[in-house]
Design a protein around this motif. Structure first.
Motif, mmCIF file in Angstrom:
data_model
loop_
_atom_site.group_PDB
_atom_site.id
_atom_site.type_symbol
_atom_site.label_atom_id
_atom_site.label_comp_id
_atom_site.label_asym_id
_atom_site.label_seq_id
_atom_site.Cartn_x
_atom_site.Cartn_y
_atom_site.Cartn_z
ATOM 1 N N GLU A 1 0.831 -1.213 0.000
ATOM 2 C CA GLU A 1 0.000 0.000 0.000
ATOM 3 C C GLU A 1 0.862 1.258 0.000
ATOM 4 O OE1 GLU A 1 -2.995 0.045 2.957
ATOM 5 O OE2 GLU A 1 -4.017 -1.745 2.206
ATOM 6 N N GLN A 2 1.966 1.236 0.743
ATOM 7 C CA GLN A 2 2.861 2.388 0.776
ATOM 8 C C GLN A 2 3.435 2.680 -0.608
ATOM 9 O OE1 GLN A 2 5.715 1.227 3.724
ATOM 10 N NE2 GLN A 2 4.368 1.680 5.455
ATOM 11 N N VAL A 3 3.873 1.635 -1.296
ATOM 12 C CA VAL A 3 4.474 1.810 -2.621
ATOM 13 C C VAL A 3 3.424 2.287 -3.621
ATOM 14 C CG1 VAL A 3 5.530 0.568 -4.558
ATOM 15 C CG2 VAL A 3 6.368 0.210 -2.226
ATOM 16 N N LEU A 4 2.239 1.710 -3.587
ATOM 17 C CA LEU A 4 1.179 2.130 -4.500
ATOM 18 C C LEU A 4 0.806 3.593 -4.264
ATOM 19 C CD1 LEU A 4 -1.081 -1.058 -4.477
ATOM 20 C CD2 LEU A 4 0.353 -0.248 -6.357
ATOM 21 N N ASN A 5 0.738 3.988 -2.998
ATOM 22 C CA ASN A 5 0.445 5.391 -2.690
ATOM 23 C C ASN A 5 1.548 6.304 -3.196
ATOM 24 O OD1 ASN A 5 -1.988 4.785 -1.424
ATOM 25 N ND2 ASN A 5 -1.071 4.624 0.611
ATOM 26 N N ALA A 6 2.794 5.874 -3.032
ATOM 27 C CA ALA A 6 3.922 6.683 -3.487
ATOM 28 C C ALA A 6 3.911 6.867 -4.995
ATOM 29 C CB ALA A 6 5.234 6.048 -3.041
ATOM 30 N N HIS A 7 3.380 5.885 -5.709
ATOM 31 C CA HIS A 7 3.292 5.965 -7.173
ATOM 32 C C HIS A 7 2.026 6.686 -7.629
ATOM 33 C CE1 HIS A 7 6.725 3.541 -8.664
ATOM 34 N NE2 HIS A 7 6.651 2.971 -7.484
ATOM 35 N N TYR B 1 -7.873 1.208 -5.503
ATOM 36 C CA TYR B 1 -8.272 -0.156 -5.852
ATOM 37 C C TYR B 1 -7.115 -1.023 -6.332
ATOM 38 C CZ TYR B 1 -8.307 1.599 -10.709
ATOM 39 O OH TYR B 1 -7.967 2.151 -11.919
ATOM 40 N N ARG B 2 -5.955 -0.427 -6.591
ATOM 41 C CA ARG B 2 -4.817 -1.223 -7.069
ATOM 42 C C ARG B 2 -4.395 -2.283 -6.062
ATOM 43 N NH1 ARG B 2 -5.039 -0.861 -12.312
ATOM 44 N NH2 ARG B 2 -4.253 1.100 -13.212
ATOM 45 N N ALA B 3 -4.392 -1.930 -4.774
ATOM 46 C CA ALA B 3 -3.992 -2.898 -3.752
ATOM 47 C C ALA B 3 -4.933 -4.103 -3.766
ATOM 48 C CB ALA B 3 -3.982 -2.244 -2.376
ATOM 49 N N ALA B 4 -6.230 -3.850 -3.938
ATOM 50 C CA ALA B 4 -7.197 -4.949 -3.994
ATOM 51 C C ALA B 4 -6.956 -5.815 -5.221
ATOM 52 C CB ALA B 4 -8.616 -4.390 -3.999
ATOM 53 N N GLN B 5 -6.589 -5.199 -6.349
ATOM 54 C CA GLN B 5 -6.301 -5.978 -7.558
ATOM 55 C C GLN B 5 -5.098 -6.895 -7.342
ATOM 56 O OE1 GLN B 5 -5.926 -2.658 -10.370
ATOM 57 N NE2 GLN B 5 -7.693 -3.469 -11.495
ATOM 58 N N VAL B 6 -4.037 -6.341 -6.758
ATOM 59 C CA VAL B 6 -2.835 -7.144 -6.516
ATOM 60 C C VAL B 6 -3.145 -8.290 -5.562
ATOM 61 C CG1 VAL B 6 -0.513 -7.125 -5.536
ATOM 62 C CG2 VAL B 6 -1.259 -5.224 -6.983
ATOM 63 N N TRP B 7 -3.881 -7.994 -4.489
ATOM 64 C CA TRP B 7 -4.208 -9.045 -3.528
ATOM 65 C C TRP B 7 -5.097 -10.121 -4.163
ATOM 66 C CZ3 TRP B 7 -2.997 -11.914 0.202
ATOM 67 C CH2 TRP B 7 -3.949 -12.673 0.878
ATOM 68 N N GLU B 8 -6.045 -9.729 -4.994
ATOM 69 C CA GLU B 8 -6.924 -10.709 -5.635
ATOM 70 C C GLU B 8 -6.119 -11.692 -6.484
ATOM 71 O OE1 GLU B 8 -10.818 -10.937 -8.615
ATOM 72 O OE2 GLU B 8 -9.913 -8.998 -8.130
ATOM 73 N N TRP B 9 -5.197 -11.186 -7.277
ATOM 74 C CA TRP B 9 -4.342 -12.066 -8.079
ATOM 75 C C TRP B 9 -3.508 -12.982 -7.180
ATOM 76 C CZ3 TRP B 9 -4.264 -13.172 -13.126
ATOM 77 C CH2 TRP B 9 -4.867 -12.287 -14.025
ATOM 78 N N LEU C 1 -2.992 -4.802 -14.428
ATOM 79 C CA LEU C 1 -2.114 -3.753 -13.923
ATOM 80 C C LEU C 1 -1.245 -3.232 -15.062
ATOM 81 C CD1 LEU C 1 -2.940 -5.067 -11.172
ATOM 82 C CD2 LEU C 1 -0.589 -4.639 -10.407
ATOM 83 N N PRO C 2 -0.973 -1.925 -15.110
ATOM 84 C CA PRO C 2 -0.085 -1.388 -16.142
ATOM 85 C C PRO C 2 1.278 -2.068 -16.099
ATOM 86 C CG PRO C 2 -1.200 0.387 -14.978
ATOM 87 C CD PRO C 2 -1.507 -0.862 -14.221
ATOM 88 N N VAL C 3 1.867 -2.255 -17.261
ATOM 89 C CA VAL C 3 3.155 -2.944 -17.352
ATOM 90 C C VAL C 3 4.212 -2.237 -16.521
ATOM 91 C CG1 VAL C 3 5.016 -3.621 -18.909
ATOM 92 C CG2 VAL C 3 2.633 -3.938 -19.605
ATOM 93 N N ALA C 4 4.233 -0.911 -16.587
ATOM 94 C CA ALA C 4 5.232 -0.156 -15.828
ATOM 95 C C ALA C 4 5.070 -0.370 -14.327
ATOM 96 C CB ALA C 4 5.128 1.333 -16.171
ATOM 97 N N LEU C 5 3.828 -0.444 -13.858
ATOM 98 C CA LEU C 5 3.591 -0.658 -12.440
ATOM 99 C C LEU C 5 4.043 -2.047 -12.028
ATOM 100 C CD1 LEU C 5 2.472 0.185 -9.711
ATOM 101 C CD2 LEU C 5 0.202 -0.564 -10.481
ATOM 102 N N ARG C 6 3.794 -3.018 -12.873
ATOM 103 C CA ARG C 6 4.250 -4.373 -12.551
ATOM 104 C C ARG C 6 5.768 -4.397 -12.368
ATOM 105 N NH1 ARG C 6 1.644 -7.817 -17.275
ATOM 106 N NH2 ARG C 6 0.384 -6.022 -17.907
ATOM 107 N N GLY C 7 6.458 -3.691 -13.234
ATOM 108 C CA GLY C 7 7.911 -3.621 -13.113
ATOM 109 C C GLY C 7 8.349 -2.935 -11.833
ATOM 110 N N SER C 8 7.669 -1.879 -11.459
ATOM 111 C CA SER C 8 8.007 -1.165 -10.224
ATOM 112 C C SER C 8 7.771 -2.040 -9.000
ATOM 113 C CB SER C 8 7.173 0.122 -10.118
ATOM 114 O OG SER C 8 7.473 1.011 -11.163
ATOM 115 N N LEU C 9 6.676 -2.773 -9.018
ATOM 116 C CA LEU C 9 6.387 -3.645 -7.880
ATOM 117 C C LEU C 9 7.430 -4.760 -7.766
ATOM 118 C CD1 LEU C 9 2.491 -3.952 -8.099
ATOM 119 C CD2 LEU C 9 3.830 -2.614 -6.465
ATOM 120 N N GLU C 10 7.870 -5.292 -8.886
ATOM 121 C CA GLU C 10 8.923 -6.311 -8.868
ATOM 122 C C GLU C 10 10.155 -5.806 -8.140
ATOM 123 O OE1 GLU C 10 9.095 -9.391 -9.851
ATOM 124 O OE2 GLU C 10 7.530 -9.748 -11.336
#
Length: 248
Positions: free
Chosen positions: A7-13, A18-26, A40-49
């Motif tokens: 959640e901290q990283v998603l907020n920072a971006h 709803y992004r946190a819920a999407q990640v948790w659902e997967w 999820l956007p490709v760039a966001l997936r890379g950032s989360l990695e």
């Protein structure tokens, strides 16, 4: 997955809530990594990695027995050992046994965990990541908090994890939380927990003298006091208390 860090990283971006819920659902459905999260956007997936490890635990060893049982040793980010087990039954049940602590401070004489050095409580995310490891192998439908540690000594994080297990495929009625009888937290559990989690009591001896030899916690919280709390749980919640007993 460290859900707070997520959640901290998603907020920072600047991502929507709803992004946190999407990640948790997967993740709860058994996704193997961020790359599978196609909404999820490709760039966001890379950032989360790069910024949020997909698991808060590192797989150290895994072994499978002839009957299909899988035992796993994890390491936490600070090197603490954590064990978990997947038990496969002929009727189709897939039960996981998860740890709530690294080691255990209660030193029951018959328990291997009690003979090792106590490390620390696990976070809710570290408990969940044990379940998620097995969910990536196959669907799971039952959970017992009977691995390393005394769940009632880490009640808030145990409940935090247990309440999310529904998303992984394990309902509260198929979630069992075990205790040796740590009375302060057991009282909290009886009074505060409204979900129909199953409560299991590790008994292992029928009277105080022998139980105190086997389980030092009995000196602090005698059998009669713990049984009274179990009876109060049944009276208040109308739910059975399961008894665990090792034949020594």
């Amino acid at each position: 997955m460290d859900l707070q860090r997520l959640e901290q990283v998603l907020n920072a971006h600047g991502e929507p809530a709803y992004r946190a819920a999407q990640v948790w659902e997967w993740t709860a459905r058994g996704a193997a990594g961020y790359g599978e999260m196609t909404n999820l956007p490709v760039a966001l997936r890379g950032s989360l990695e790069e910024e949020v490890p997909f698991s808060s635990l590192e797989l150290a060893a895994q072994a499978e027995s002839g009957d299909g049982t899988i035992k796993v040793l994890f390491r936490t980010h600070d090197g603490r050992p954590v064990e978990a087990v997947l038990m496969r039954y002929r009727d189709g049940r897939r039960t996981i046994c998860v740890s709530s602590q690294s080691g255990c401070p209660l030193t029951c004489t018959f328990c291997a965990t009690g003979s090792m050095q106590f490390g620390r409580n696990l976070t809710a995310s570290e408990i969940l990541d044990q379940a998620l490891h097995f969910r990536r192998i196959e669907p799971i439908d039952h959970c017992v908090f009977m691995g390393m540690g005394e769940p009632m000594l880490n009640l808030d994080h145990v409940l935090g994890a247990a309440r999310r297990l529904r998303d992984v495929g394990i309902t509260p009625r198929r979630t069992t939380i075990s205790t040796v009888g740590w009375l302060p937290a057991l009282t909290r559990f009886v009074d505060e927990v409204t979900e129909p989690f199953r409560l299991a009591f590790s008994l292992h001896a029928p009277e105080d003298a022998l139980r105190s030899q086997l389980m030092p916690v009995n000196e602090r919280y005698p059998l009669a006091d713990v049984l009274a709390e179990c009876e109060r749980y049944f009276a208040l919640r109308r739910r059975k208390v399961f008894v665990e007993y090792v034949m020594l």
